[in-house]
Design an enzyme around this catalytic site. Structure first.
Site, PDB file in Angstrom:
ATOM      1  N   ASP A  12       0.812  -1.221   0.000  1.00  0.00           N
ATOM      2  CA  ASP A  12       0.000   0.000   0.000  1.00  0.00           C
ATOM      3  C   ASP A  12       0.843   1.269   0.000  1.00  0.00           C
ATOM      4  O   ASP A  12       0.427   2.301   0.515  1.00  0.00           O
ATOM      5  CB  ASP A  12      -0.964   0.033   1.215  1.00  0.00           C
TER       6      ASP A  12
ATOM      7  N   LYS B 171       2.205   2.122  -5.062  1.00  0.00           N
ATOM      8  CA  LYS B 171       2.892   1.606  -6.260  1.00  0.00           C
ATOM      9  C   LYS B 171       2.062   1.808  -7.527  1.00  0.00           C
ATOM     10  O   LYS B 171       2.606   2.116  -8.587  1.00  0.00           O
ATOM     11  CB  LYS B 171       3.207   0.106  -6.087  1.00  0.00           C
TER      12      LYS B 171
ATOM     13  N   GLY C 213      -4.143  -4.493  -4.364  1.00  0.00           N
ATOM     14  CA  GLY C 213      -5.129  -3.539  -4.873  1.00  0.00           C
ATOM     15  C   GLY C 213      -4.372  -2.290  -5.274  1.00  0.00           C
ATOM     16  O   GLY C 213      -3.979  -1.502  -4.425  1.00  0.00           O
ATOM     17  N   HIS C 214      -4.094  -2.146  -6.561  1.00  0.00           N
ATOM     18  CA  HIS C 214      -3.317  -0.997  -7.028  1.00  0.00           C
ATOM     19  C   HIS C 214      -4.250   0.087  -7.555  1.00  0.00           C
ATOM     20  O   HIS C 214      -4.981  -0.135  -8.507  1.00  0.00           O
ATOM     21  CB  HIS C 214      -2.315  -1.442  -8.102  1.00  0.00           C
TER      22      HIS C 214
ATOM     23  N   GLN D 189       2.313  -6.086  -3.026  1.00  0.00           N
ATOM     24  CA  GLN D 189       2.622  -6.114  -1.589  1.00  0.00           C
ATOM     25  C   GLN D 189       3.925  -5.342  -1.315  1.00  0.00           C
ATOM     26  O   GLN D 189       4.199  -4.393  -2.034  1.00  0.00           O
ATOM     27  CB  GLN D 189       2.714  -7.556  -1.070  1.00  0.00           C
TER      28      GLN D 189
END
Ligand code: IMP
Length: 423
Positions: free
Chosen positions: A12, A15, A39-40, A222
């Site tokens: 988080d 990225k 979750g990007h 991650q």
């Protein structure tokens, strides 16, 4: 040039935003590990996209996006992501390439993930997406891969073997009725038909691209401290989230990697359980959580928040071979009187300058802080390094000196234009 982008904290870090920006200048973007636990988030104009499986560069027309062999794929989630993009008018059919060797997250993996967590005294706080059980099957040599979904006989045999064993475990250990062979078999053969057109030898594609001098961006998911080897084990994910994972997860050799960029927040966050030496006390954590909108992009869980941890970050620079850093969410620190930076830990009278491996030390270490003056809230977003408040510049200089790495990008907001490039 081949660039690997990694998170230096517990994921988080932002990225998605950096990938979106770097994607403009590369030809290929590839995910190499993890699955839809990631979750990007990418904000374009007034639209926000959250990608769990598709590489975040997919929004850029003409770029080839690969899902490498190191990723674990939940076909239900991937299908939804593809369909949602189609609804937004973004065509990806000729641009998405999936490794046939990527493992498939099966329905029983998701249930096992949740049931195992429910039985653990020391919970990991997984995302419940079946990531750990899927990677376990891969290592146990009973996993089902994307190419198996194209072969009815192979899928039948593998699924039968898996259900024989797993249904016993479901019934006897978890008091769960188990899974029906026919329903899963039919559904997953269907996914095979649906995804057939995307399956391609991504290893060959990426090596060929490298040979031709094309640019590839390896998109880590991650972060370093969730890495299965180097993270705060056992409070980690089940894949290699460090830069080495890029080679294992794609079949592109280490000699072909030119640069590793690390992404860090100007502070630290963590979702799920596990040690967090610089974690804030609750009131201040809530203040930063609200200001930084620190809620998980995948599960919506509130993220734990803390000061920037130089001990961790130094370790991340070392393990990943980071030569450039992107510092995200600087604006969240605007308006604070004092900002703290951890440069060592103290435990039982001993000073730790290097990240300790012992969980007991990680859990109980007291951070040693350097305090620096904050900077006021800004009415107008800075667009260049020069426009940053002198104290913000000093904070970045301190951080860069502490880690021995140059800072090449700073983010001061969620929009693409809120990013200051320093190269
Ligand atoms: P799993 O990956 O679902 O097995 O979860 C293991 C640990 O990694 C938990 O603490 C999760 O909260 C954390 N985790 C997994 N993926 C992400 C991510 O993309 N961002 C932040 N934390 C993550």
């Amino acid at each position: 040039m081949n660039i690997v982008l990694v998170g230096t904290q517990w994921g988080d870090e932002g990225k998605g935003k950096v990938i979106d920006i770097l994607s403009q200048n590369v030809d290929y973007i590839v995910r190499y590990q993890g699955g839809n636990n990631a979750g990007h988030t990418v904000v374009t104009g007034n639209k926000e996209y959250i990608f769990h499986l598709l590489p975040s560069g997919i929004l850029h027309k003409g770029k080839i996006c690969c899902i490498g062999n190191g990723v674990v794929i939940d076909p239900v989630v991937l299908l939804k992501e593809i369909n949602d993009l189609a609804k937004s008018g973004i065509a990806i059919d000729s641009r998405l390439k999936i490794s046939p060797l990527a493992h498939v997250i099966m329905p029983y993996h998701k249930n096992l993930d949740l049931l195992r967590e429910s039985k653990r005294a020391n919970k990991i706080g997984t995302t419940g997406r079946g990531i750990g059980p899927c990677y376990s099957d891969k290592i146990n040599r009973c996993g089902i891969r994307m190419l198996d979904l194209l072969n009815a006989a192979v899928l039948r045999d593998k699924l039968k073997d898996n259900l024989n064993e797993k249904n016993e475990i479901f019934r006897k250990v978890y008091d769960h009725p188990g899974f029906n062979f026919n329903a899963i078999y039919k559904e997953y053969l269907g996914y095979g038909r649906r995804f057939r057109k995307y399956l391609a030898n991504t290893t060959l594609i990426l090596n060929e691209a490298t040979r031709k001098g094309k640019d590839v961006l390896f998109e880590g998911a991650q972060g370093t401290f969730l890495d299965i080897d180097f993270g705060t084990y056992p409070f980690v994910t089940s894949s290699s989230a460090t830069s080495g994972g890029a080679c294992i997860g794609t079949g592109v050799a280490p000699v072909s990697i030119d640069k590793v960029i690390g992404v860090a927040k100007a502070y630290t966050t963590r979702v799920g359980e596990g040690p967090f030496p610089t974690e804030f006390v609750s009131d201040f954590a809530e203040f930063i959580r609200q200001k930084g909108k620190e809620f998980g992009a995948t599960t919506g869980r509130p993220r734990r928040c803390g000061w920037f941890d130089g001990v961790m970050s130094k370790q991340a620079v070392l393990i990943n071979g980071i030569t450039e850093l992107a510092i995200m969410k600087m604006d969240v620190l605007d308006g604070l009187k004092v900002i703290k930076l951890c440069n060592a830990y103290k435990y039982k009278g001993k000073i730790f300058k290097e990240f300790p491996y012992d969980l007991q030390v990680q859990k109980n270490a007291v951070p040693v802080y350097k305090e620096v003056p904050g900077w006021p809230e800004t009415r107008v977003k800075p667009r260049t390094f020069k426009q940053l408040h002198p104290n913000a510049k000093d904070y970045l200089k301190l951080l860069s000196d502490m880690l021995g790495t140059k800072i090449s990008m700073i983010s001061v907001g969620s929009a693409r234009e809120d990013t200051i490039s320093m190269v």
